[in-house]
Design a protein around this motif. Structure first.
Motif, mmCIF file in Angstrom:
data_model
loop_
_atom_site.group_PDB
_atom_site.id
_atom_site.type_symbol
_atom_site.label_atom_id
_atom_site.label_comp_id
_atom_site.label_asym_id
_atom_site.label_seq_id
_atom_site.Cartn_x
_atom_site.Cartn_y
_atom_site.Cartn_z
ATOM 1 N N VAL A 1 52.869 71.806 41.539
ATOM 2 C CA VAL A 1 51.460 71.864 41.149
ATOM 3 C C VAL A 1 50.575 72.018 42.376
ATOM 4 O O VAL A 1 50.665 71.228 43.326
ATOM 5 C CB VAL A 1 51.056 70.589 40.368
ATOM 6 N N SER A 2 49.720 73.018 42.371
ATOM 7 C CA SER A 2 48.828 73.282 43.505
ATOM 8 C C SER A 2 47.471 72.632 43.286
ATOM 9 O O SER A 2 47.117 72.258 42.155
ATOM 10 C CB SER A 2 48.633 74.785 43.687
ATOM 11 N N GLU A 3 46.700 72.497 44.363
ATOM 12 C CA GLU A 3 45.337 71.976 44.247
ATOM 13 C C GLU A 3 44.492 72.891 43.376
ATOM 14 O O GLU A 3 43.615 72.426 42.647
ATOM 15 C CB GLU A 3 44.704 71.837 45.638
ATOM 16 N N GLN A 4 44.770 74.193 43.450
ATOM 17 C CA GLN A 4 44.016 75.160 42.637
ATOM 18 C C GLN A 4 44.254 74.914 41.147
ATOM 19 O O GLN A 4 43.322 75.034 40.333
ATOM 20 C CB GLN A 4 44.419 76.597 43.007
ATOM 21 N N ALA A 5 45.479 74.557 40.784
ATOM 22 C CA ALA A 5 45.789 74.286 39.382
ATOM 23 C C ALA A 5 45.049 73.034 38.902
ATOM 24 O O ALA A 5 44.542 72.991 37.777
ATOM 25 C CB ALA A 5 47.293 74.120 39.197
ATOM 26 N N ILE A 6 44.988 72.025 39.758
ATOM 27 C CA ILE A 6 44.270 70.795 39.399
ATOM 28 C C ILE A 6 42.784 71.079 39.250
ATOM 29 O O ILE A 6 42.142 70.641 38.293
ATOM 30 C CB ILE A 6 44.508 69.704 40.459
ATOM 31 N N ASP A 7 42.223 71.836 40.197
ATOM 32 C CA ASP A 7 40.799 72.188 40.138
ATOM 33 C C ASP A 7 40.482 73.014 38.894
ATOM 34 O O ASP A 7 39.435 72.836 38.265
ATOM 35 C CB ASP A 7 40.391 72.962 41.389
ATOM 36 N N ALA A 8 41.399 73.925 38.538
ATOM 37 C CA ALA A 8 41.187 74.757 37.356
ATOM 38 C C ALA A 8 41.173 73.905 36.092
ATOM 39 O O ALA A 8 40.372 74.132 35.184
ATOM 40 C CB ALA A 8 42.267 75.832 37.271
ATOM 41 N N LEU A 9 42.056 72.906 36.029
ATOM 42 C CA LEU A 9 42.085 72.011 34.867
ATOM 43 C C LEU A 9 40.792 71.220 34.773
ATOM 44 O O LEU A 9 40.205 71.098 33.686
ATOM 45 C CB LEU A 9 43.284 71.060 34.972
ATOM 46 N N ALA A 10 40.321 70.686 35.899
ATOM 47 C CA ALA A 10 39.068 69.936 35.901
ATOM 48 C C ALA A 10 37.901 70.834 35.503
ATOM 49 O O ALA A 10 37.001 70.404 34.766
ATOM 50 C CB ALA A 10 38.821 69.338 37.287
ATOM 51 N N ARG A 11 37.918 72.073 35.949
ATOM 52 C CA ARG A 11 36.847 73.009 35.594
ATOM 53 C C ARG A 11 36.829 73.296 34.101
ATOM 54 O O ARG A 11 35.772 73.315 33.470
ATOM 55 C CB ARG A 11 37.005 74.311 36.381
ATOM 56 N N ARG A 12 38.014 73.484 33.512
ATOM 57 C CA ARG A 12 38.081 73.741 32.071
ATOM 58 C C ARG A 12 37.590 72.539 31.280
ATOM 59 O O ARG A 12 36.917 72.691 30.247
ATOM 60 C CB ARG A 12 39.509 74.116 31.675
ATOM 61 N N LEU A 13 37.924 71.338 31.759
ATOM 62 C CA LEU A 13 37.450 70.127 31.081
ATOM 63 C C LEU A 13 35.927 70.040 31.155
ATOM 64 O O LEU A 13 35.264 69.726 30.153
ATOM 65 C CB LEU A 13 38.081 68.888 31.712
ATOM 66 N N ASP B 1 46.972 62.987 43.231
ATOM 67 C CA ASP B 1 48.338 62.548 42.935
ATOM 68 C C ASP B 1 48.399 61.807 41.601
ATOM 69 O O ASP B 1 49.365 61.957 40.842
ATOM 70 C CB ASP B 1 48.847 61.635 44.052
ATOM 71 N N GLN B 2 47.375 61.007 41.310
ATOM 72 C CA GLN B 2 47.321 60.316 40.020
ATOM 73 C C GLN B 2 47.203 61.317 38.878
ATOM 74 O O GLN B 2 47.822 61.145 37.826
ATOM 75 C CB GLN B 2 46.143 59.346 39.990
ATOM 76 N N VAL B 3 46.401 62.346 39.085
ATOM 77 C CA VAL B 3 46.242 63.387 38.062
ATOM 78 C C VAL B 3 47.571 64.072 37.791
ATOM 79 O O VAL B 3 47.984 64.245 36.633
ATOM 80 C CB VAL B 3 45.181 64.417 38.490
ATOM 81 N N ILE B 4 48.265 64.447 38.851
ATOM 82 C CA ILE B 4 49.560 65.124 38.699
ATOM 83 C C ILE B 4 50.541 64.246 37.938
ATOM 84 O O ILE B 4 51.238 64.699 37.026
ATOM 85 C CB ILE B 4 50.131 65.500 40.080
ATOM 86 N N ALA B 5 50.584 62.962 38.283
ATOM 87 C CA ALA B 5 51.546 62.042 37.662
ATOM 88 C C ALA B 5 51.311 61.889 36.169
ATOM 89 O O ALA B 5 52.256 61.695 35.394
ATOM 90 C CB ALA B 5 51.474 60.681 38.353
#
Length: 218
Positions: A176-188, A161-165
């Motif tokens: 925003v889905s969990e998959q989108a958050i995971d994909a962003l973390a993976r790219r980082l 939730d902090q990441v999304i905000a």
């Protein structure tokens, strides 16, 4: 002193639940209790052992009347505040040693210890270094915002939730889905791994979120 970055203490000896403690408060208490700003879980450490304060001159360290003492580069510290500098060693009793990294240090400092900070940010210039090498081309805006959030909370878990905000606008956040958050973390992670593939900086904490580890182990 810049307000854009966070000074921290890196634990390289002692029983502490984290390896890095960002100094996010003006006054930080080091002690044995779980509610201490910086916890050293050892019987030699007093409940309220030492205090670190941000002043106009810089950060200061003072002992709080502890039984087993506070030390700065091996020298005893009294209840009179002592100015601490980038790379100084803070000793808590005889059981813990921590290294002070000031907020204006934009590249990794060289330490004489086995542990050293390997990722640094200059938030005012939006620049990132890994193992003393700058990430180029720069991170995308979303990647940078995620890393900055993790950096400000280094060693702590940041929730999804902090990441999304922080990363997504209010209009985008709802979808925003969990998959989108995971994909962003993976790219980082992939961008960081272009320079250092040996160490795991962005860690997924299953069921909770993400944590940034700034200390590599050589």
């Amino acid at each position: 002193m810049s307000n854009q970055e966070v000074a921290m203490l890196l634990v390289h000896e002692g029983n502490s639940p984290k390896t890095q403690w960002p100094l996010v408060k003006r006054t930080t208490i080091v002690g044995r209790e779980a509610d201490s700003d910086i916890q050293i879980d050892d019987r030699q450490v007093s409940r309220r052992h030492a205090e670190i304060t941000q002043t106009v001159e810089g950060y200061t360290l003072r002992d709080l009347g502890s039984k087993n003492g506070t030390f700065l580069n091996g020298e005893p510290v009294t209840q009179k505040p002592r100015l601490i500098r980038n790379g100084d060693e803070v000793g808590i009793a005889l059981c813990a040693k921590l290294t002070f990294v000031e907020d204006e240090a934009t590249a990794p400092i060289i330490l004489d210890y086995k542990h050293k900070p390997s990722l640094k940010m200059d938030m005012s210039a939006k620049r990132v270094w890994v193992m003393d090498k700058e990430i180029t081309p720069p991170l995308s805006l979303a990647q940078y915002n995620l890393l900055e959030l993790l950096y400000k909370n280094a060693g702590n878990v940041v929730s999804r939730d902090q990441v999304i905000a922080v990363v997504w606008s209010d209009e985008e956040a709802e979808g925003v889905s969990e998959q989108a958050i995971d994909a962003l973390a993976r790219r980082l992670r992939e961008r960081i791994a272009e320079i250092d593939a040996e160490n795991k900086y962005v860690e997924t904490v299953r069921g909770h979120g993400f944590r940034l580890n700034l200390v590599s182990r050589s």
